[in-house]
Enzyme design. Structure first.
Site, mmCIF file in Angstrom:
data_model
loop_
_atom_site.group_PDB
_atom_site.id
_atom_site.type_symbol
_atom_site.label_atom_id
_atom_site.label_comp_id
_atom_site.label_asym_id
_atom_site.label_seq_id
_atom_site.Cartn_x
_atom_site.Cartn_y
_atom_site.Cartn_z
ATOM 1 N N GLU A 147 0.837 -1.199 0.000
ATOM 2 C CA GLU A 147 0.000 0.000 0.000
ATOM 3 C C GLU A 147 0.879 1.259 0.000
ATOM 4 O OE1 GLU A 147 -2.151 -0.715 3.582
ATOM 5 O OE2 GLU A 147 -2.690 -2.709 2.884
ATOM 6 N N LEU A 168 -5.720 -1.819 -0.391
ATOM 7 C CA LEU A 168 -5.562 -2.002 1.051
ATOM 8 C C LEU A 168 -6.096 -3.397 1.408
ATOM 9 C CD1 LEU A 168 -6.512 0.752 3.636
ATOM 10 C CD2 LEU A 168 -6.608 -1.669 4.169
ATOM 11 N N ALA A 169 -5.251 -4.416 1.188
ATOM 12 C CA ALA A 169 -5.677 -5.798 1.364
ATOM 13 C C ALA A 169 -4.434 -6.645 1.610
ATOM 14 C CB ALA A 169 -6.437 -6.286 0.133
ATOM 15 N N GLU A 170 -4.100 -6.861 2.873
ATOM 16 C CA GLU A 170 -2.834 -7.518 3.214
ATOM 17 C C GLU A 170 -2.777 -8.962 2.724
ATOM 18 O OE1 GLU A 170 -4.559 -5.558 5.211
ATOM 19 O OE2 GLU A 170 -3.160 -3.903 5.526
ATOM 20 N N ALA A 230 2.794 -3.387 11.167
ATOM 21 C CA ALA A 230 2.727 -4.798 11.566
ATOM 22 C C ALA A 230 1.387 -5.138 12.204
ATOM 23 C CB ALA A 230 3.859 -5.122 12.535
ATOM 24 N N ASP A 231 0.740 -4.143 12.787
ATOM 25 C CA ASP A 231 -0.572 -4.380 13.409
ATOM 26 C C ASP A 231 -1.591 -4.955 12.436
ATOM 27 O OD1 ASP A 231 0.960 -1.970 14.235
ATOM 28 O OD2 ASP A 231 -0.396 -1.987 15.935
ATOM 29 N N PHE A 232 -1.398 -4.686 11.132
ATOM 30 C CA PHE A 232 -2.377 -5.121 10.132
ATOM 31 C C PHE A 232 -1.948 -6.389 9.396
ATOM 32 C CE2 PHE A 232 -2.929 -0.513 10.570
ATOM 33 C CZ PHE A 232 -4.226 -0.501 11.054
ATOM 34 N N PRO A 270 -4.612 -10.148 8.633
ATOM 35 C CA PRO A 270 -5.325 -10.627 7.433
ATOM 36 C C PRO A 270 -4.437 -11.431 6.491
ATOM 37 C CG PRO A 270 -5.880 -8.340 7.877
ATOM 38 C CD PRO A 270 -4.747 -8.688 8.798
ATOM 39 N N HIS A 274 -1.427 0.861 15.776
ATOM 40 C CA HIS A 274 -0.181 1.269 15.125
ATOM 41 C C HIS A 274 1.009 1.153 16.066
ATOM 42 C CE1 HIS A 274 -3.360 3.194 12.728
ATOM 43 N NE2 HIS A 274 -2.534 3.073 11.712
#
Length: 328
Positions: free
Chosen positions: A29, A58-60, A84-86, A89, A129
């Site tokens: 992203e 926006l799609a890990e 890293a929080d995201f 997925p 975050h």
């Protein structure tokens, strides 16, 4: 030598690897036109084009899944998870697919992907975050997990990660990005995955740390040397999985006193593995119980600055633990 901070060193490693090997590409992203949320990838799309510096939705899960597909078709993708929080997925793609591809194909298919993930507590980061999720992946054979703290090692380790034939997760502490600068070689070099570094020699206690708390531990070690004559050996693991067991054990056996520090939630963290290793393999050399410091078992650091500061082991807490251990 060039003087670089951590962020610049990581950028240089990406740029040099993309110039040296046309199969190396980045995706994530805002990594292209915007140059990344922290500007790590700034200028790379201008030099290498939108196909090798690829902006994604926006799609890990899509980012890592696409990287896996690209890698088994001849590319060496570097996928960026913006925070890293995201990464949850993408968890299934990483641990169920990327980590197992080589094993389940009986060595017929490599998956040369690198997954960069900025981690750690930052002011205002709060619930989504500021997390340290590295331990999630240190229980998955088939993955390598690295977390360098200083620019020189970061540049060499990222090159090693990109050239590795199978998946490497590359964690970057956000508060270390611009914390300091140091001389970084301009010529091509690598830092081997799986080797720790002794930043400070000492005879009295061993302290193993990474990320922001490594900087704090080094400052405290210097203070204790001057004020109390206590000489701490400070070790950075660099690679969290697999650990450099020998360097950690050699230091613990030399000093007889062992402290492991991270800012991850303490239960089930990487420091737990270090503690178990030392307790089992260096027990007869120990003169004190193995100690650990980490974040409390709450979901994340708070937005309020005093509560955020209380989440991360600070200099006062680290000094207290090191003095307690030295005097045991």
């Amino acid at each position: 030598m060039a003087v670089r901070n951590l962020l610049q060193a990581i950028h240089d490693a990406l740029e040099e690897e993309m110039r040296a090997d046309e199969t190396v590409m980045i995706l994530g992203e805002d990594v292209g036109r915007a140059g990344g949320v922290f500007r790590v990838t700034e200028g790379l799309q201008e030099e290498f084009g939108p196909d090798r510096a690829l902006d994604t939705p926006l799609a890990e899960s899509l980012i890592v899944g696409s990287a896996i597909g690209l890698s088994v078709n001849g590319m060496r993708p570097v996928a960026e998870i913006q925070f890293a929080d995201f990464i949850p997925p993408a968890f299934d793609q990483i641990v169920s697919e990327a980590a197992r591809f080589y094993y389940r194909s009986n060595g017929a298919w490599n998956v040369p992907i690198t997954i960069r993930a900025p981690y750690g507590v930052v002011p205002g980061g709060a619930l989504y975050h500021s997390q340290s999720v590295e331990a999630y992946f240190c229980n998955t054979p088939g993955l390598k997990v690295v977390a360098p703290t200083f620019p020189k090692e970061a540049k060499g380790l990222l090159k090693s990660a990109i050239r590795d034939p199978n998946p490497v997760l590359f964690f970057e502490h956000k508060r270390c990005y611009r914390l300091l600068k140091e001389d970084v070689p301009e010529e091509d070099y690598t830092v081997p995955i799986g080797e720790a570094k002794i930043h400070r020699e000492g005879e009295d206690i061993t302290v193993v740390a990474y990320g922001l708390v490594l900087h704090t531990a080094l400052e405290v070690a210097k203070k204790l040397s001057g004020e109390h004559g206590i000489e701490a050996e400070v070790v950075e693991p660099l690679t969290l999985y697999p650990l450099d067991r020998e360097t950690i054990l050699d230091s613990a056996r030399k000093t007889g006193k062992f402290l492991a520090i991270s800012e991850a939630n303490i239960t089930g963290s990487v420091t737990a593995e270090m503690a178990a290793l030392v307790a089992r393999e260096a027990f007869e050399w120990l003169d004190a119980p193995v100690m650990r410091l980490g974040a409390p078992d709450i979901p994340a650091a708070a937005f309020a600055r005093p509560m955020m500061d209380a989440f991360v082991p600070d200099a006062a807490l680290i000094e207290s633990a090191m003095l307690e251990l030295a005097r045991y």
